[in-house]
Design a protein around this motif. Structure first.
Motif, PDB file in Angstrom:
ATOM      1  N   ARG A  37      -1.206  -0.228   7.113  1.00  0.00           N
ATOM      2  CA  ARG A  37      -2.252   0.113   6.151  1.00  0.00           C
ATOM      3  C   ARG A  37      -2.186   1.576   5.769  1.00  0.00           C
ATOM      4  NH1 ARG A  37      -7.639   1.756   6.225  1.00  0.00           N
ATOM      5  NH2 ARG A  37      -8.876   0.904   4.527  1.00  0.00           N
ATOM      6  N   HIS A 105       3.508  -6.196  -1.576  1.00  0.00           N
ATOM      7  CA  HIS A 105       3.400  -6.735  -0.222  1.00  0.00           C
ATOM      8  C   HIS A 105       4.614  -6.270   0.571  1.00  0.00           C
ATOM      9  CE1 HIS A 105       2.332 -10.447   2.456  1.00  0.00           C
ATOM     10  NE2 HIS A 105       2.543  -9.343   3.167  1.00  0.00           N
ATOM     11  N   SER A 109       3.751  -7.706   8.358  1.00  0.00           N
ATOM     12  CA  SER A 109       2.868  -8.874   8.327  1.00  0.00           C
ATOM     13  C   SER A 109       2.964  -9.563   6.973  1.00  0.00           C
ATOM     14  CB  SER A 109       1.418  -8.437   8.598  1.00  0.00           C
ATOM     15  OG  SER A 109       0.546  -9.534   8.476  1.00  0.00           O
ATOM     16  N   ASN A 113      -1.450 -12.025   4.965  1.00  0.00           N
ATOM     17  CA  ASN A 113      -1.485 -11.205   3.748  1.00  0.00           C
ATOM     18  C   ASN A 113      -1.044 -11.993   2.520  1.00  0.00           C
ATOM     19  OD1 ASN A 113      -2.459  -8.999   5.104  1.00  0.00           O
ATOM     20  ND2 ASN A 113      -0.466  -8.044   5.383  1.00  0.00           N
ATOM     21  N   ASN A 116      -4.053 -13.962   1.488  1.00  0.00           N
ATOM     22  CA  ASN A 116      -5.043 -13.072   0.865  1.00  0.00           C
ATOM     23  C   ASN A 116      -4.660 -12.739  -0.568  1.00  0.00           C
ATOM     24  OD1 ASN A 116      -6.532 -13.031   3.219  1.00  0.00           O
ATOM     25  ND2 ASN A 116      -5.616 -11.132   3.967  1.00  0.00           N
ATOM     26  N   ARG A 117      -3.375 -12.447  -0.790  1.00  0.00           N
ATOM     27  CA  ARG A 117      -2.904 -12.143  -2.145  1.00  0.00           C
ATOM     28  C   ARG A 117      -3.123 -13.338  -3.064  1.00  0.00           C
ATOM     29  NH1 ARG A 117      -3.034  -7.623  -1.062  1.00  0.00           N
ATOM     30  NH2 ARG A 117      -1.393  -6.035  -0.984  1.00  0.00           N
TER      31      ARG A 117
END
Length: 238
Positions: A37, A105, A109, A113, A116-117
């Motif tokens: 992040r 992306h 991970s 993810n 989520n995208r």
């Protein structure tokens, strides 16, 4: 007008360099975010893509005043929520012409993810088209909605992934598919189902940042050329 060769080469280089710069700056300040992040919280890694698209539209005759990339000017009304901030807007003479989502992306991970995208993109599409149907943008013709995503090109993104099927089988094209393949399928299906007018799917290897080209286009229907030509055809006056 023809699309420049390797149109996003500088954007991809800036993408990787910005991630490195953000990591170094946070380390110097002693503010390290959890995991990867820390590479993305600066919020500028996709600026090069916005710049490349801006330059293309300016060369095609779109006025600077019609192109919006500043967050305070990329806000549109929604239907299921009051507003949504997009990454790139074209609003000309009071008419909403185009909106683009610019996403990325990078590993390690990929599992949660990716979900989520996908959920974010589907929700945004539902919201904007419903708002259009309900007259949020006046009586203008339908806008052009685009989705561009850059996926890290690495062994983990190409590795086949198992799926859980405790009750019913998943669709065949998802079985043993990698995350690279899943993104390709996702982008194609979103266009096929008319949630987006066009999608652009790029893969970029950080070890090839100084090469030309420094990205690949796994599918011709999701190429930069196809994406940008669709945008130009919609927003440039005939």
């Amino acid at each position: 007008m023809p699309i420049p060769s390797n149109v996003f080469n500088d954007a991809v280089r800036g993408f990787w360099n910005q991630r490195i710069a953000q990591r170094q700056a946070q380390e110097l300040l002693g503010k390290i975010d959890q995991g990867n992040r820390r590479d993305v919280t600066g919020g500028k890694q996709m600026d090069g893509f916005a710049l490349a698209i801006t330059n293309l539209l300016l060369d095609a005759g779109i006025s600077q005043e019609s192109i919006h990339i500043k967050k305070s000017l990329t806000v549109l009304p929604g239907f299921f929520r009051p507003t949504k901030t997009y990454d790139f807007l074209v609003v000309s003479e009071g008419q909403f012409k185009a909106a683009i989502e610019l996403k990325s992306h990078v590993g390690p991970s990929f599992g949660n993810n990716f979900n989520n995208r996908a959920e974010e993109a589907m929700g945004s599409a539902l919201d904007i088209w419903t708002a259009f149907r309900e007259g949020a943008f006046g009586n203008a013709p339908p806008p052009w909605i685009g989705y561009l995503i850059v996926l890290e090109d690495c062994p983990a993104s190409h590795r086949p992934v198992n799926v859980s099927e405790p009750h019913f089988p998943v669709f065949e094209d998802f079985k043993n598919s990698s995350y690279a393949k899943r993104y390709e399928l996702f982008c194609r299906k979103m266009v096929r189902e008319r949630h987006y007018n066009a999608a652009c799917f790029l893969m970029a290897d950080k070890d090839r940042v100084d090469e030309t080209p420094n990205y690949t286009e796994p599918a011709s229907d999701l190429s930069a050329d196809n994406f940008l030509i669709g945008l130009l055809r919609h927003v440039v006056p005939i």
